[in-house]
Design an enzyme around this catalytic site. Sequence first.
Site, PDB file in Angstrom:
ATOM      1  CB  SER A  16      -0.913   0.004   1.226  1.00  0.00           C
ATOM      2  OG  SER A  16      -0.138  -0.064   2.426  1.00  0.00           O
ATOM      3  CG  HIS A 244      20.051   8.301   3.299  1.00  0.00           C
ATOM      4  ND1 HIS A 244      20.599   9.407   3.908  1.00  0.00           N
ATOM      5  CD2 HIS A 244      19.159   8.771   2.404  1.00  0.00           C
ATOM      6  CE1 HIS A 244      20.052  10.505   3.395  1.00  0.00           C
ATOM      7  NE2 HIS A 244      19.183  10.147   2.472  1.00  0.00           N
ATOM      8  NE  ARG A 290      20.295   9.282  -1.318  1.00  0.00           N
ATOM      9  CZ  ARG A 290      18.995   9.061  -1.261  1.00  0.00           C
ATOM     10  NH1 ARG A 290      18.531   7.821  -1.364  1.00  0.00           N
ATOM     11  NH2 ARG A 290      18.146  10.058  -1.106  1.00  0.00           N
ATOM     12  CG  HIS A 351      17.594   4.883   2.272  1.00  0.00           C
ATOM     13  ND1 HIS A 351      16.559   5.212   3.121  1.00  0.00           N
ATOM     14  CD2 HIS A 351      17.418   5.615   1.137  1.00  0.00           C
ATOM     15  CE1 HIS A 351      15.785   6.116   2.535  1.00  0.00           C
ATOM     16  NE2 HIS A 351      16.274   6.359   1.322  1.00  0.00           N
ATOM     17  NE  ARG A 386      16.664   5.010  -4.100  1.00  0.00           N
ATOM     18  CZ  ARG A 386      16.239   6.094  -3.442  1.00  0.00           C
ATOM     19  NH1 ARG A 386      15.622   7.058  -4.101  1.00  0.00           N
ATOM     20  NH2 ARG A 386      16.428   6.212  -2.148  1.00  0.00           N
TER      21      ARG A 386
END
Length: 540
Positions: A16, A244, A290, A351, A386
């Site tokens: 969700s 992260h 990152r 992360h 990413r």
Amino acid sequence: MQRLSEYFCDVFIIGSGAAGLSLALQLAPYCRVLLASKGSLREATTYYAQGGIAAVSDETDSWQAHHQDTLTAGAGICDPEVVQFVTQQAHRAINWLMAQGMPFDRKDSFSSNPFHLTQEGGHSHRRILHVADTTGRSLIETLIKQTHLHQQLQIIEHSQVIKLLTQPHLLPKHSTQIVGALLWQANQQQLAHVTAKIVVLATGGAAGLYSHNTQMAGHSQGDGIALAWQAGCSVANLEFTQFHPTTLYHSTAPNFLLTEALRGEGAWLCRPDGSRFMLDVDSHVELAPRDIVARAMHQEMKRLATPCLYLDIRHQPALLIQQRFPALYQRLSALGLDLTQQPIPVVPAAHYTCGGVVVDHSGRTDIAGLYAIGEVSYTGLHGANRLASNALLECIVYACSTAKAIRCQLAQLSASKPSLITNFPSMIDQPLATHWIERQQALQQLLWNQVGLIRSHSDLEQALEAIQTLKADLDQARQAPPLSIPLLNLYQQCQVAHLIVRCALQRQESRGCHYLIEHLKPLSSSAKPTILSPQQFSDP
């Protein structure tokens, strides 16, 4: 025989967050949609996203620049066609969100671009659309509000899928096809049987498997990856867990994220003496990708024998900080920390999962009728690392393309017929025994210590051996009915940890998030993804 409660739908969506809710809203006008949330709707990982959505909206920027930034951050292992697809579709995704009522921050005055944009690590332009520092919360609230407008959309909370149900498929492209799922409903303490033409995994990633992570407790532990693997799907690039750089370091408070947008607004990373260290690491300093920043922090902490470093934005006007980061300012203030007056102690933490279940441009997996979108999937967008704020973008873009593919497939399928389940497990939801809790914590610490920011081949081999031992013990424990839900969860976590280590052992180079001390450089400027298939293993 125990009787199961039953659900019948055209499309069953598991998860969700941004991906699951966006897909549900795009399908609900056309078919019966059932969406299951493991917790409440407001416990999705998306809800806690502070940053924003990367999308070109300024005339000085271009999708080509966004495309190149993504490829650069991905360290030569992104799929260029996928990157082009996502960056070109970004504007359409933002328009769809705005049509749902998403209140992106805007500038105070009229200009050619009305949005307030921020910059994050790896981006060459300001292109991050946001809602202060609570973009995820605003996104989920916006989408939840829209769900009430659709009578064909049914949402069930506190419900966890424990098994995907498949049957042989007649077409040569797929050996199996999805027919539904078994669902544990925690509030009712009972199993449910879902019959569906289409099933979609939107369950998030696996960063929560690490002892230090940015996730809510019990979330992002690889549920969907395990379900897909057990059903026969291939996975890819699970060695690339993104860490992260900036989570709070505090003696009593749990880790939580300090958004990268702080560095986008000029925050510095500093040693305990206040000196900056990223000046000596990368030309982009604090706004380097990152993986580079997190590794530099790890190495500097080790060199100085210090438990943390510091994020310092005191040189910016206090009013700007309070207006731009109101939620973070208040949360830190509650802990006695003033973002406008003092450096904030920070450490890296796990992360994001850059790999996942292998899918095509429309979210299709190896199994007919089974789709995967969002962080659970491997699309080829993120590569070895990413690019900041590309995650929510991927969720919305693939929700759009997957919705289109599903609508086309549904038109070719006959009406759903209940699939007969004659052999299902007896389940209980009792807490884990102490020795299993200890082994679960040991698994998380093992991943952090030996499959973390800095890796060695010997550490990976030792981790694999320890995980295989735990997996064998769990296999034996699962044979004694009734099956405990927490024990099943631990088994799935162990299985995904096993896949992460297997992928890491296959990549004999350092690239992006995967840094191997025996091979400190990439083997070439580009590389292929690491793909694992259940057919490679005698026991998937």
